[in-house]
Structure formats: structure tokens, C-alpha cells
Design a protein around this motif. Structure first.
Motif, mmCIF file in Angstrom:
data_model
loop_
_atom_site.group_PDB
_atom_site.id
_atom_site.type_symbol
_atom_site.label_atom_id
_atom_site.label_comp_id
_atom_site.label_asym_id
_atom_site.label_seq_id
_atom_site.Cartn_x
_atom_site.Cartn_y
_atom_site.Cartn_z
ATOM 1 N N GLN A 125 0.833 -1.210 0.000
ATOM 2 C CA GLN A 125 0.000 0.000 0.000
ATOM 3 C C GLN A 125 0.864 1.255 0.000
ATOM 4 O OE1 GLN A 125 -2.340 -0.663 3.593
ATOM 5 N NE2 GLN A 125 -4.148 0.044 2.499
ATOM 6 N N GLN A 126 1.961 1.202 0.769
ATOM 7 C CA GLN A 126 2.800 2.384 0.891
ATOM 8 C C GLN A 126 3.922 2.408 -0.141
ATOM 9 O OE1 GLN A 126 4.045 2.268 4.991
ATOM 10 N NE2 GLN A 126 1.936 2.064 5.700
ATOM 11 N N CYS A 127 3.832 1.498 -1.122
ATOM 12 C CA CYS A 127 4.824 1.416 -2.192
ATOM 13 C C CYS A 127 6.231 1.214 -1.629
ATOM 14 C CB CYS A 127 4.799 2.648 -3.092
ATOM 15 S SG CYS A 127 3.259 2.819 -3.981
ATOM 16 N N ARG A 128 6.344 0.639 -0.446
ATOM 17 C CA ARG A 128 7.686 0.400 0.106
ATOM 18 C C ARG A 128 8.146 -0.984 -0.331
ATOM 19 N NH1 ARG A 128 7.204 1.671 6.252
ATOM 20 N NH2 ARG A 128 9.398 1.070 6.129
ATOM 21 N N PHE A 129 8.469 -1.069 -1.627
ATOM 22 C CA PHE A 129 8.751 -2.367 -2.234
ATOM 23 C C PHE A 129 10.018 -3.018 -1.698
ATOM 24 C CE2 PHE A 129 6.316 0.076 -5.515
ATOM 25 C CZ PHE A 129 5.115 -0.524 -5.235
#
Lengths: 329, 618
Positions: A125-129
Motif C-alpha cells: 500500500q505504501q509502495c515500500r517495495f
């Protein structure tokens, strides 16, 4: 991004499943087997059907004795990679608290895995891949990897698709170092992946260029309103419009004023009705402009606009007076 | 209920027949194939309308007091005020004659007036007591009990008997409607039909909430709940709604209307049930009821899916009942929020809130005014939430009203992490009263104790935390936005410095921001409420070119139309009021206009018909 119709009814859905998803048979506990088989089919063949999986959870919700934690976990794994669709949370919504403690002989793996899955989802969700991959490869997620995602064909690739869905609209060009951490790929794997995407790679600078798409070309626009009036409203306003034209033509000419106000059914010579006349004189110029604005002619020229503003302020001031008067009446 | 009590009296006369009578009474509408029209899975049919076994255990005790009861009833009958007796007789007469106008008057004004006057704090007389007044007309007594229990729920504290009996009564009513030989000849006002469905679901929700509070239950209640867990079960409620939808063929009806079929063709399609307004409206209201029940149970996708055929607009012939209309939009909007489709939610709220504003002058007199206003307030809160998550300038007027009511929260919500409590507060205030599908394990005292010791998370908390997880993901967006607004392009590193953040983290946040500015939204010609395409919802757009951020801002031209429309409507209202208000007394000195005095009214009323050229000017 994909359109919602495909999400609500994937083309891979068979007629049997469609009937279950859309009909009342979805409530029949006897059908849970069919839907569960369909889920395992999705796991094996990289297909995905959110609504069918939600139907399983619905049956579990109503029939707690059907509950099968492995199925739930697999559904959540599939939903995880549907981001940015909110499938994961939609599934959790249906997971009522289990009213019965798990059978001690068969420990329920869900309570221990759910926090891991939720954390993974939050990272997506937070794009913290990079953080996602770190958690996914860590010991915490070991049982998830060894018992579940290993069975789910193409799970890591579907996570990469989530990444690509986030990168595509936001970037024109992206450094391969950065992309590598997002995709958890490096070297030849990364080059091959970029090639497969159809992006062009400048090996020297290490920057990949994305093809143009509707989201990564930005333009400044000025949005103008353009409103069509419904026919009935227009008709209702017609008499006010006529009255307006007459009043405007010669405000001081008694005859015309009288005539137009007569159209409204008010006797203008009656001194007790001056309120109405004043009201009409002020309120109706607004309507005149309205006609022009709303017959889908946009207000373009500046001169016109300033006169509208002036009228608006007079009108709104008068509106307050009238409404005060009105409450007194 | 009445049949059960009758069995009691007869048992009083002849003790030995007690069991037989009771079985007959139960058998006559218990386990047979109610509602089962062949297409339904067996489980649904079995779950439905089973009379709770609690009846049995209460009989013996009841037998003992039956005599006193009868005497008490006579006394009760005597104590009913005459005006109420007359009202009931008239009401009954109106229902017998299917006189919609009279029923409406009795239903909307008579009942409420007498409630205020005589029953503000007590129950209406029981149905058995007034039975002699209506010749023991069972159908009327069912309708009467519908009102009786609704009054108990809204004004008083329903006890467990009320809850069980109101369920039984609802079942009897739906049983009569659905399982008589062919459609029943009854006619009721649309408002009442809506209220029946609405109340049915409200009582279901109220029961579900009440049963989760295990600690406060008395022993008797615990026992009854342990035995009667089919009462108000989710399956039975859904079954009633689906049965009404199928019987009335309402979905087919709506589709036929959309295809522009003629009245005759539609009549053929919908069959003998669907042509009757009673079934048609109950069918439509049941669709809305399903929307609501699925939302309460947390299945937001299915909630919107059952609305597949319903067109959301104010022109549909089904929108005459304002309360239904408002409910529809509230739940549709809420489901869109949970599907993270904020722009669709905003559109739904704006359209209904404007509708409520316009309708205000008409429904102030309605007894539902308060209810509608409360829902509207909650929708303003939801609108504020959506607007914080997906800022748009769809309607300044609604936004300003929302700001007046929730200004403090709106400011907080734009402040990232700090704003989370404000989201929480508004969400809890405005969300539906979620329920769990299953009761606590009342049938097993051991499990029940475990349940009390370690109560599960309440449904509302579960949905709240899911919603907040979406909000949290978007936390960095407002700050980023305020910085980006100042530039047309800048280096990512520089931006990271401004934000006092790590560059890589900041770039990841930028992707979040980009995703937050895109949303699935309904488009024209879309089929159903779930359909949609990706649209851009933000006026601020950017793209990252390796390490450079380029920014473009879209501006919205000043909007006039809404302002003029509102003021025109206001003008029209003011004018109508002036026109219809009585003339002030004429001053004596105005003598010249004396001749006109005889007929001041005709020119006013006939005014619209006067031709422009036809006026004789003095």
C-alpha cells in the motif's frame, strides 16, 4: 490500470461460477467445494477472480463449521497482489471473529500468518517495495513461503506486476538501481524483465525509459464548467425570463413593467405588492444571465464576467433582505 | 403470536388437548415448504421462519396465568381511550377497503398523533386486546403488530419477548404475502411498505447488536437465546429479501423499463405478482434492503452487486419514497468508500445532499424529517472524509456545509499522521452499525464463558482499522502536495531535503501519491455500480524523470452555474411564498383602487394564463 468490469467479471470465469457468484446459489453451503476447487485452479494457473473468492468467505461467514484456514490464506495471498484494488481489505472485512476456538488437534495457521500478510499488504500500500521483499524473504515469513506462496504459481511475478502498476504512472525514466530494489531482480534477470516490459534501457547511464502512457504525461489544463439544464427546469424558468427581458428593456416604463409582472400574476399597481416588484427587478437579471450560461454557452469573455459578479453581489445582498422579509411574513 | 395465545386459552378449558393444539398451531406454518420455490438451496428453506422452540417451554407457565391474563385483557380493553378505539376501527375499515388515501392518513398522521397523546411512554394496546374491534381480522392484526413493535423499538426498550415476537410477526406478514394462493389483494401506501422493510432490517440489526452483549443477559434470556438461535438469523433475513425480489420479478421489471418496453410487455414479464404495486415496491425496497444488510455484514462488493440493475438517478419511478432514496445513496456511498472509490462516493453524497437541500421545504412536515436529517449529517461527515482523501471541487456548496459542521476535523484530516484521530472520529460517527453474522455461542456455556473472558473484536473496530490502514497509506500525501504546489520542476534530492526525508523513501511516497490521485470511477454507459474506469482525481499531477520531478497543476475555472441554480431556486421559493401569502389589510386612504378590491385573487391565480398582448392597459 485495469478496468473494473474485468475485475468484477474476469473473462476466465466459467458459466458455472458466474451462476454461483451472481445467483442465490452462492448461499448454499453445498457449493463451497466448487468454489474452493476454483480457487485452487486460480492458484495453479495464475488466474484471479475476486468475487468468486469473496463468495467463499461469505459462506464461511454464515457457516463457521465450513471454515478452512488454508483456503482463507490462499485467498488472501491472491488478494495481496491485486493491489491497487482493495481486495485484501475486502476479504478481511468478511473474516468475522471466529466464535469457536480452534480444534487443538489441528492448529489454525491463520492467526499467526494474518499479521505477516497484513504487514506485507501495508508495505505494498505504501509502495515500500524494498521493505516488502526484505520482509517476504525474512524468517518471519518463512512458514508463509514454505507452505503457501510456493504453491501459488507466479506469486513473485504478480508482486512485480504490482510494482510495475505503481511505477508506470509515476515515472518517465527510472534508474535501474532503483528499479532493481523494487523488483528484487538484478543483472541479466532485470535486463530481461525490462525488455519484456518493452521499456528501453540505456546501458551506459543505467536508466530505463518508459513508454508514454496516459498517466506519465502531465499537462496543465483549465477546467471550464459546461452544464446542461434539464428541459423541465428551463420551461419553469421561461416566464421569469420573459419578465426579465421586459424589465430590462425599459425599467421605468410602467406599461411594460406592468405587463411583464402581470405575466407572473401579480398586480403591480397594488401598493402592497411593491415587494414583489422590487424583488423581480433585482432577482431576475440573475436569471437572464443564467439562461445564457446554462444554454451550454460557456462564459468566456471577461467583461461579461465582471458584470455578472456585480449583479451577483447585488442579488445576494437582496436575497438576504428578501429572505428576512420572507420569514417575517 | 395470536395463534399461540389462542392455544393457551383453549388449553385452559381442556387441559389434555394442550399439546395437540400447540402442535397444530406450529404445524400450520412451521416446517413446510415456506419460501421454497424450488430454486432455493435446501439450507435456506430449512432456516426460514422456524418457530423458535422457546414457545414450548413457556407454555406451562403461561397456562397458569391464562385466567388472570384474560381478565387483565378485559380490563385493558376497557381502559383504551374511545378515540383510539375509533381510530382502530377506521383504520381497519380503510385497510379492508384498500382505501390508500385513508390508510395513508391513518398511518402517517393518526397513528403518530395518538402515539404522542396516549402512548408516548407506554405500549399501544396489545393486538389481542383490540382484536374484538376488528372482528379478529388476522391480517389487520399482523399489520397492527407491525406498528406496535415498531413503536416499542423506537420509543421504549424492547425486551427479549418483544424481539422474538416482532420476528415472528414479521415472518407471519411475509409468509402471508409470499405463500398465500396467488398474490394477496392487500394495498398499502408506498411509505408504509418501505417502513416495513426498513424496520425489518433495523430490528435484525438491533437484535444482532443486542445479542453480542453477553454479560448483561439474565438467566432466562441466556436460556432463550441458547434455544432459539434461528430467530433473526442472517439466512432468514436474506431469504425474505431474496424471496420478495424473486416473487416480484423486480430486476426483470427494471431491465424491461430500461429497454423501453411497453406497459403490456412489462406486465407479461413480471407476472401476476409483479404487476401489483404492493409486490413491485416491496421487491424494489428489498433490493435496497439487501444493499443495507450486505453493508452491515461487511460485504461491500456484494452490496453494490445486488444493485446491479438499479439506476442511480432521481428520475426513476421508484424514488418517490424519500427515506428510501436517502438510504440508498448513504449505503452506496459508504460501500464506495470501503472499495476505495472516493470519487464515486463523493458523487453519490453530493447528489443526495443536494436533493435533501432541495426537498427540505417539502419534508419538514414529514415525521421522518429528523431521521433524514441525521442521515444527511452522517453523509456530510463521510463527504468530508472522502474529500480529505481525494480532494475535489465537485460542489462548493456541499463542501461549505460540511466545513460548517466538521470544520475542525477537516482541518485536522489534512495534517497527515496527526489527523488520524479525526478520521477515526468521523468514521465512527458516520458508519453503519456493523453486525456479526453469527451469535455468541449461547448454546454452549463453556464456550460462552470463553467468549466473555476474551470477547472478539467488535465488527465496527475491524472495519475501522481496515479503513484506517487505507488512510495511513496515504498519510504523506498532503505534505508532499503542499510542497509540490510551489514548483513546476525540482530535483528529487532537493525535495527530500525540504521534507527532511530519505530520498528513496520520498520517491516511494511519490508513487503512493500518484496512486492516490488515480481511482476507479463510474463512467457514462457503465453497467452496474461496480463497473468503472481509471480516472485522475487530483488537480496536481507530476511525473518523475529519473531524478527530476516535473509538476503540472490543473485549475478549475470559476463556477457560476451552481450558484445561479441555487439562487434561482431560492428566488423561486421566495417568490412562491410571497405570492401565496395573504395580502396585508388595505389602508383606508387607498380609494382609487377600490373597484379592484372585489377581486384581488382572480388575477393572481389566473395570471399565468393571461396572454401577453391581451392586457387592457388603462
Amino acid at each position: 490500470m485495469v478496468s473494473a468490469s474485468e475485475w468484477a467479471a474476469p473473462p476466465t470465469r466459467t458459466e458455472l461460477i458466474e451462476n454461483l457468484v451472481s445467483g442465490v446459489d452462492r448461499y448454499n453451503p453445498n457449493n463451497v467445494g466448487i468454489l474452493e476447487d476454483y480457487l485452487y485452479h486460480q492458484i495453479r494457473s495464475q488466474e484471479y477472480d475476486c468475487l468468486a473468492n469473496l463468495a467463499i468467505l461469505k459462506l464461511y461467514q454464515f457457516n463457521p463449521d465450513l471454515y478452512n484456514p488454508d483456503v482463507v490464506i490462499n485467498i488472501l495471498i491472491k488478494a495481496l497482489t491485486a493491489y491497487p484494488f482493495p481486495d485484501f481489505n475486502l476479504c478481511i472485512s468478511l473474516l468475522d471473529e471466529r466464535p469457536f476456538p480452534a480444534n487443538p488437534d489441528e492448529p489454525d495457521p491463520l492467526p499467526s500468518l494474518l499479521p505477516v500478510l497484513t504487514s506485507l499488504y501495508n508495505l505494498l500500500q505504501q509502495c515500500r517495495f524494498p521493505a516488502f521483499w526484505a520482509l517476504y524473504r525474512s524468517d518471519k515469513a518463512e512458514s508463509l513461503r514454505d507452505n503457501y506462496t510456493v504453491e501459488c504459481v507466479g506469486f513473485e511475478d504478480s508482486v512485480r506486476e504490482v510494482v510495475i502498476r505503481a511505477v508506470t504512472p509515476a515515472f518517465k525514466r527510472i534508474g535501474t538501481d532503483r528499479l532493481s530494489t523494487y523488483l528484487d531482480l538484478s543483472g541479466d534477470d532485470l535486463t530481461a524483465y525490462i525488455e519484456k516490459l518493452g521499456w528501453s534501457l540505456d546501458a551506459e547511464s543505467g536508466v530505463a525509459t518508459l513508454p508514454l502512457n496516459p498517466d506519465n504525461q502531465i499537462v496543465s489544463t483549465v477546467v471550464q464548467e459546461n452544464i446542461q439544464l434539464p428541459r423541465t427546469l428551463k420551461k419553469d424558468l421561461m416566464w421569469l425570463h420573459y419578465a426579465n427581458l421586459h424589465v430590462r428593456a425599459d425599467k421605468n416604463h410602467r406599461t411594460h413593467t406592468n405587463r411583464c409582472v402581470n405575466g407572473t400574476g401579480v398586480d403591480i399597481d397594488d401598493p402592497r405588492r411593491t415587494d414583489v416588484v422590487i424583488y423581480l427587478l433585482f432577482a431576475i437579471p440573475g436569471l437572464y444571465v443564467l439562461q445564457h450560461t446554462l444554454d451550454s454557452v460557456r462564459i468566456r469573455d471577461k467583461g461579461h464576467q465582471s458584470s455578472i459578479r456585480k449583479r451577483s453581489s447585488i442579488l445576494s445582498k437582496y436575497m438576504r433582505i428578501v429572505s428576512r422579509e420572507n420569514t417575517r411574513i | 403470536m395470536s395463534q399461540q395465545r389462542k392455544a393457551i386459552w383453549e388449553a385452559d378449558l381442556d387441559e389434555e388437548l394442550q399439546d395437540v393444539d400447540l402442535n397444530l398451531a406450529i404445524g400450520s406454518y412451521g416446517q413446510n415448504d415456506l419460501y421454497n420455490d424450488g430454486t432455493r438451496p435446501a439450507s435456506l428453506a430449512n432456516d426460514v421462519l422456524n418457530r423458535p422452540s422457546t414457545v414450548q417451554s413457556r407454555i406451562d407457565e403461561a397456562t397458569l396465568v391464562a385466567v388472570q391474563q384474560q381478565m387483565a385483557q378485559q380490563a385493558a380493553f376497557a381502559s383504551i381511550p374511545d378515540v383510539v378505539k375509533r381510530f382502530i376501527v377506521h383504520f381497519h375499515q380503510a385497510v379492508l377497503e384498500n382505501n390508500l388515501a385513508e390508510i395513508t392518513v391513518a398511518y402517517e398522521s393518526g397513528w403518530n398523533r395518538l402515539t404522542e397523546k396516549f402512548y408516548a411512554k407506554t405500549e399501544w394496546p396489545e393486538a389481542e386486546v383490540i382484536a374484538p374491534l376488528v372482528n379478529d381480522d388476522q391480517i389487520f392484526l399482523i399489520l397492527y403488530r407491525e406498528l406496535y413493535y415498531r413503536h416499542v423499538y423506537s420509543r421504549l426498550q424492547p425486551d427479549i419477548d418483544d424481539r422474538f415476537h416482532s420476528y415472528e410477526n414479521s415472518c407471519e406478514l411475509f409468509n402471508y404475502l409470499l405463500n398465500s394462493d396467488g398474490p394477496v389483494p392487500l394495498q398499502l401506501p408506498e411509505q408504509w411498505l418501505w417502513d416495513i422493510i426498513d424496520e425489518f432490517i433495523y430490528q435484525f440489526q438491533s437484535f444482532c447488536t443486542w445479542r453480542t452483549k453477553v454479560k448483561s443477559k439474565t438467566d432466562e434470556e441466556l436460556q432463550l437465546l441458547g434455544e432459539g438461535n434461528q430467530v433473526w438469523s442472517s439466512y432468514s433475513v436474506l431469504n425474505v429479501l431474496y424471496s420478495l425480489i424473486q416473487k416480484s420479478k423486480i430486476n426483470e421489471h427494471i431491465l424491461a423499463l430500461q429497454e423501453g418496453k411497453s406497459t403490456e410487455e412489462i406486465a407479461e414479464i413480471v407476472g401476476e405478482y409483479g404487476v401489483r404495486p404492493l409486490y413491485r415496491m416491496l421487491g424494489y425496497f428489498s433490493i435496497i434492503g439487501l444493499l443495507r444488510v450486505h453493508s452491515l455484514l461487511g460485504d461491500f462488493t456484494l452490496a453494490l452487486k445486488v444493485m446491479e440493475n438499479v439506476e442511480l438517478n432521481q428520475k426513476s419511478p421508484f424514488t418517490r419514497v424519500t427515506a428510501c432514496h436517502v438510504t440508498t445513496y448513504y449505503y452506496v456511498g459508504f460501500c464506495y468508500i470501503m472499495l476505495r472509490r472516493y470519487s464515486d462516493a463523493i458523487r453519490a453524497f453530493v447528489s443526495i445532499l443536494n436533493f435533501i437541500l432541495r426537498m427540505r421545504q417539502y419534508h419538514t412536515r414529514s415525521y421522518q424529517y429528523d431521521q433524514i436529517n441525521k442521515t444527511a449529517d452522517r453523509m456530510y461527515a463521510l463527504f468530508a472524509i472522502c474529500n480529505a482523501l481525494s480532494p475535489s471541487r465537485l460542489d462548493d456548496n456541499i463542501f461549505n456545509t460540511a466545513k460548517e459542521r466538521f470544520g475542525e476535523q477537516i482541518t485536522k484530516m489534512s495534517r497527515g499522521e496527526e489527523g488520524i484521530p479525526a478520521f477515526e472520529e468521523l468514521f465512527i460517527y458516520a458508519c453503519p452499525k456493523f453486525i456479526s453474522a453469527n451469535p455468541p455461542p449461547y448454546e454452549d456455556p463453556e464456550l460462552l464463558q470463553a467468549y466473555i473472558d476474551d470477547p472478539p473484536v467488535e465488527p465496527i473496530q475491524r472495519h475501522l482499522s481496515l479503513f484506517l490502514s487505507e488512510v495511513r497509506a496515504q498519510v504523506p500525501v498532503p505534505t508532499l502536495r503542499s510542497f509540490l504546489k510551489l514548483y513546476t520542476s525540482l530535483d528529487a534530492k532537493k525535495l527530500a531535503n525540504f521534507l527532511d526525508a530519505d530520498e528513496e523513501e520520498m520517491v516511494q511516497q511519490m508513487m503512493v501519491m500518484k496512486q492516490a490521485s488515480r481511482s476507479i470511477s463510474r463512467v457514462e454507459n457503465g453497467k452496474g455500480l461496480l463497473d468503472g474506469q481509471t480516472i485522475s482525481t487530483s488537480d496536481l499531477d507530476f511525473v518523475i524523470d529519473d531524478n527530476m520531478v516535473h509538476i503540472a497543476e490543473s485549475t478549475v475555472g470559476r463556477r457560476y452555474a451552481g450558484w445561479f441554480i441555487r439562487n434561482t431556486e431560492h428566488a423561486q421559493r421566495v417568490y412562491d411564498t410571497i405570492k401565496s401569502s395573504p395580502l396585508p389589510p388595505r389602508k383606508v386612504n387607498v380609494t382609487q383602487t377600490q373597484p379592484a378590491q372585489a377581486a384581488p385573487a382572480p388575477p393572481r391565480n389566473a395570471g399565468a394564463k393571461v396572454a401577453w398582448g391581451g392586457i387592457k392597459v388603462a
